[in-house]
Design an enzyme around this catalytic site. Structure first.
Site, PDB file in Angstrom:
ATOM      1  N   LYS A   1       4.021   1.758   6.986  1.00  0.00           N
ATOM      2  CA  LYS A   1       3.489   0.361   6.850  1.00  0.00           C
ATOM      3  C   LYS A   1       3.377  -0.507   5.548  1.00  0.00           C
ATOM      4  O   LYS A   1       3.618  -1.611   5.677  1.00  0.00           O
ATOM      5  CB  LYS A   1       1.798   0.542   7.520  1.00  0.00           C
ATOM      6  CG  LYS A   1       1.207  -0.610   7.831  1.00  0.00           C
ATOM      7  CD  LYS A   1       0.100  -0.381   8.605  1.00  0.00           C
ATOM      8  CE  LYS A   1      -1.183  -0.023   8.063  1.00  0.00           C
ATOM      9  NZ  LYS A   1      -2.106  -0.674   7.628  1.00  0.00           N
TER      10      LYS A   1
ATOM     11  N   GLN B   1      -3.832  -1.645  -3.315  1.00  0.00           N
ATOM     12  CA  GLN B   1      -4.024  -3.285  -2.857  1.00  0.00           C
ATOM     13  C   GLN B   1      -4.491  -4.035  -4.092  1.00  0.00           C
ATOM     14  O   GLN B   1      -3.900  -5.145  -4.235  1.00  0.00           O
ATOM     15  CB  GLN B   1      -4.876  -3.288  -1.746  1.00  0.00           C
ATOM     16  CG  GLN B   1      -4.355  -2.479  -0.543  1.00  0.00           C
ATOM     17  CD  GLN B   1      -5.134  -2.775   0.589  1.00  0.00           C
ATOM     18  OE1 GLN B   1      -6.268  -3.418   0.624  1.00  0.00           O
ATOM     19  NE2 GLN B   1      -4.717  -2.281   1.652  1.00  0.00           N
TER      20      GLN B   1
ATOM     21  N   ASP C   1      -5.522   7.751   3.152  1.00  0.00           N
ATOM     22  CA  ASP C   1      -5.433   7.283   4.568  1.00  0.00           C
ATOM     23  C   ASP C   1      -5.335   8.536   5.465  1.00  0.00           C
ATOM     24  O   ASP C   1      -5.585   8.591   6.695  1.00  0.00           O
ATOM     25  CB  ASP C   1      -4.298   6.488   4.758  1.00  0.00           C
ATOM     26  CG  ASP C   1      -4.359   4.953   4.166  1.00  0.00           C
ATOM     27  OD1 ASP C   1      -5.661   4.612   3.925  1.00  0.00           O
ATOM     28  OD2 ASP C   1      -3.315   4.206   3.942  1.00  0.00           O
TER      29      ASP C   1
ATOM     30  N   LYS D   1     -12.560   0.939   3.934  1.00  0.00           N
ATOM     31  CA  LYS D   1     -11.480   0.975   4.797  1.00  0.00           C
ATOM     32  C   LYS D   1     -11.755   0.136   6.258  1.00  0.00           C
ATOM     33  O   LYS D   1     -12.901  -0.580   6.291  1.00  0.00           O
ATOM     34  CB  LYS D   1     -10.817   2.252   5.391  1.00  0.00           C
ATOM     35  CG  LYS D   1     -10.355   2.929   4.179  1.00  0.00           C
ATOM     36  CD  LYS D   1      -8.988   2.513   3.585  1.00  0.00           C
ATOM     37  CE  LYS D   1      -8.312   3.042   2.367  1.00  0.00           C
ATOM     38  NZ  LYS D   1      -7.011   2.279   1.989  1.00  0.00           N
TER      39      LYS D   1
END
EC number: 2.5.1.19
Length: 432
Positions: free
Chosen positions: A23, A169, A317, A344
């Site tokens: 992803k 991110q 994750d 998250k």
């Protein structure tokens, strides 16, 4: 999202599979291919809901993106020819889309509004807005912290930035903005975080220097970008569910092919090895994004583990399903330094503990992680993904420890990252 799914799968799990494309890499490949003038092919992309939001936004900016069997064909006029969008850019449930495009669109100086779903509206954006504003980005959010984000044209300057959290991110938002600056930007990291942005910048001909905890960009780096073809490896975060499923289900023997094993992402492999799990890597490839086939066999008597420090961002994750794995160890395990789980799709410290405790497992949430006691599936309560795709898949794997079917509410959340997850799990049951 109110769908209920009854999970009725029993072991052993046997067979060979591939998992969907990564992803993180699919998002970045779409972004970089869209910035470059010309045609890029993205092979084996993940076409879940999150990555489709990224595709849709670049289509609104004037990029032609076609789906062709197992690849995306990106025909772009180049970033200089992007159109100003005359509607809100909807990011759905995708934190990656929201945060990376906050940086990219600020750098481009395109007047735009980024807004997502209810879940994204609760996730903090100040960690991205602060460094972008230091770069002179003209970007505002609700209470300087939440979407929608309103971006107006500005001239981006370079910065020396010490990261406040180990977040790929945030780092990537700064890097995408820095492409459009005529200054150098230097980022100092707290801990190693996933480095797909850096490796993929190079793949698309963008100069960047990266040492262990220091990244330096070149002035006017965007001018070097060229279109490129990119093969997306299988997502190790998706593979994690099958790794754990095979480890905890008697007589299981599963092989997953073409999994990305980037060393900034391969924490689950390190953790399974430390716990004494039967895991083997073969068919390894090297390159910007290394891959391997992974064989996993049922392993009783797993050793307890403490997961902390730099191991945490390498497995962030995967921690919900790793917590499930730890319930099957012979002693108490601890996860520390994982405050990032709180921001998250859900507060994954609480949701992991709450949902597994409902099923009879014994987990204690802490301020920065979990204490996980050896425990077993005791009760068939109805559980809920709470619209978090990774919680939904973790609960489906937990059902393998029950002799009865398990009902999971809002299970369609899994489509965010893994369309076809349940049929793939059933395939291993049928081959067993």
């Amino acid at each position: 999202m109110v769908s209920e799914q009854i999970i009725d799968i029993s072991g052993p799990l046997k067979g060979e599979i591939e998992v969907p494309g990564d992803k993180s890499m699919t998002h970045r490949a779409i972004m970089l291919a869209s910035l470059a003038e010309g045609t890029s092919n993205i092979y084996k992309p993940l076409l879940g809901e999150d990555c489709r939001r990224t595709m849709d936004i670049f289509r609104l900016l004037g990029v032609d993106i076609k789906e062709d069997e197992d690849k995306l064909v990106v025909n772009s006029p180049g970033y200089k020819a992007f159109k100003t969008p005359h509607q809100v850019l909807y990011t759905g449930n995708s934190g990656t889309t929201t945060r990376l495009l906050a940086g990219l669109l600020s750098g481009l100086g395109i007047e735009s509004v980024l807004s997502g779903d209810v879940s994204i509206g609760k996730r903090p954006m100040d960690r991205v807005l602060r460094p972008l504003k230091l770069m002179d980005a003209n970007i505002e959010g609700i209470e300087d912290n939440y979407t929608p984000l309103i971006i107006k044209p500005s001239v981006i300057k370079g910065i020396n930035y010490q990261m406040e959290v180990a977040s790929a991110q945030v780092k990537s938002a700064i890097l995408f903005a820095s492409l459009f600056s005529n200054d150098t930007t230097v980022i100092k990291e707290l801990d190693v975080s996933r480095n797909h942005t850096e490796t993929m910048f190079r793949h698309f001909n963008i100069p960047i220097e990266a040492e262990r905890l220091s990244i330096t960009t070149t002035p006017d780096a965007i001018q070097h970008i060229k279109p490129a073809d990119f093969h997306v490896p299988g997502d190790i975060s998706s593979a994690a569910f099958f790794i754990v499923a095979a480890l905890i289900t008697p007589e299981s023997d599963v092989t997953i092919h073409n999994v990305g094993i980037n060393p900034t992402r391969s924490g689950i492999i390190d953790i399974v090895e430390k716990m004494g799990g039967n895991i083997q890597l073969f068919n390894q490839t090297t390159g910007a994004e290394p891959t391997a086939s992974i064989r996993i066999q049922y392993t009783p008597m797993l050793q307890p583990i403490t997961i902390e420090g730099e191991l945490v961002p390498k497995a962030i994750d995967e921690l919900p399903v790793i917590a499930l794995l730890c319930t099957q160890a012979v002693g108490t395990s601890t996860i520390k330094d994982a405050e990032e789980l709180k921001v998250k799709e859900t507060n994954r410290i609480d949701t992991t503990a709450d949902m597994l405790n409902l099923l009879g497992f014994e987990l204690q949430p802490t301020n920065d992680g979990l204490i996980i006691h050896p425990s077993e599936f005791k009760t068939n309560a109805t559980v809920d993904s709470l619209t978090d795709h990774r919680i939904g898949m973790m609960l489906a794997v937990a059902s393998l420890l029950s002799s009865e079917p398990v009902k999971i509410k809002q299970f369609d959340a899994v489509n965010v990252s893994f369309p076809g997850f349940l049929p793939k799990l059933k395939l291993l049951e049928n081959e067993g």
